[in-house]
Write a protein that holds these residues in place. Structure first.
Motif, PDB file in Angstrom:
ATOM      1  N   VAL A  87      50.423  36.998  41.848  1.00  0.00           N
ATOM      2  CA  VAL A  87      50.049  36.010  42.846  1.00  0.00           C
ATOM      3  C   VAL A  87      48.932  36.552  43.511  1.00  0.00           C
ATOM      4  O   VAL A  87      49.019  37.757  43.837  1.00  0.00           O
ATOM      5  N   VAL A  89      46.366  35.785  46.779  1.00  0.00           N
ATOM      6  CA  VAL A  89      46.321  35.148  48.117  1.00  0.00           C
ATOM      7  C   VAL A  89      44.948  35.322  48.741  1.00  0.00           C
ATOM      8  O   VAL A  89      44.651  36.430  48.629  1.00  0.00           O
ATOM      9  N   ALA A  99      46.742  30.360  47.402  1.00  0.00           N
ATOM     10  CA  ALA A  99      47.678  31.189  46.641  1.00  0.00           C
ATOM     11  C   ALA A  99      47.170  30.692  45.185  1.00  0.00           C
ATOM     12  O   ALA A  99      47.368  29.700  45.036  1.00  0.00           O
TER      13      ALA A  99
END
Ligand code: FES
Length: 159
Positions: A87, A89, A99
């Motif tokens: 991920v 962000v 995100a």
């Protein structure tokens, strides 16, 4: 006659003794096996119980949301890649956090640098918007997949 009749007596007597020892030995062996079984049984459930407890603790931690970072860890206008979670962000504007999947939609490299509102893939130079993941520059042609995060206080959690 007397001596002949005495000889057979010690024979059976010795056999009886040997048989008795054999039976005793067998009894000891069985007792030992029984003790081993009991020991195994008592250890088994104990291990299982502690295993369940530790995995339950891990589950409940994950159920509450995995904290990725503190809001202060994400630079404004930039972002941070969390490789383990796959991920990225970003904080495109003060107090706004987004995100996305960190997997480039071109050939699957992990995106790397986030600066000036742009997420860059190091492999072939694709660039994505840190605001909505859309393609800013090819060769990638589709946007980064959005990921869901929740902000709790100053904690950013992966939903
Ligand atoms: Fe990201 Fe090619 S894999 S630009």
């Amino acid at each position: 006659m007397t001596s002949e009749s005495l000889h057979p007596v010690p024979g059976p007597a010795r056999r009886t003794v040997v048989a008795a020892v054999g039976a005793a030995g067998l009894a000891v062996a069985l007792t030992a096996c029984g003790a081993d079984d009991k020991a195994s049984d008592s250890v088994g459930p104990g291990d299982g119980g502690s295993g369940s407890k530790s995995s339950g603790g891990t589950d409940s931690g994950a159920g509450g949301g995995t904290e990725l970072a503190k809001t202060g860890d994400i630079p404004e206008g930039g972002g941070k890649v969390f490789a383990d979670q796959g991920v990225v962000v970003t904080q495109p504007a003060a107090g706004t956090f987004k995100a996305f999947s960190s997997k480039c939609t071109h050939q699957g490299c992990a995106v790397k640098g986030i600066a000036n509102g742009v997420i860059t893939c190091p492999c072939h130079g694709s660039q994505f918007s840190a605001t909505d993941g859309s393609v800013k520059k090819g060769p990638a042609t589709s946007a980064l997949a959005a990921a869901t995060i929740t902000i709790e206080g100053d904690s950013i959690k992966l939903a």
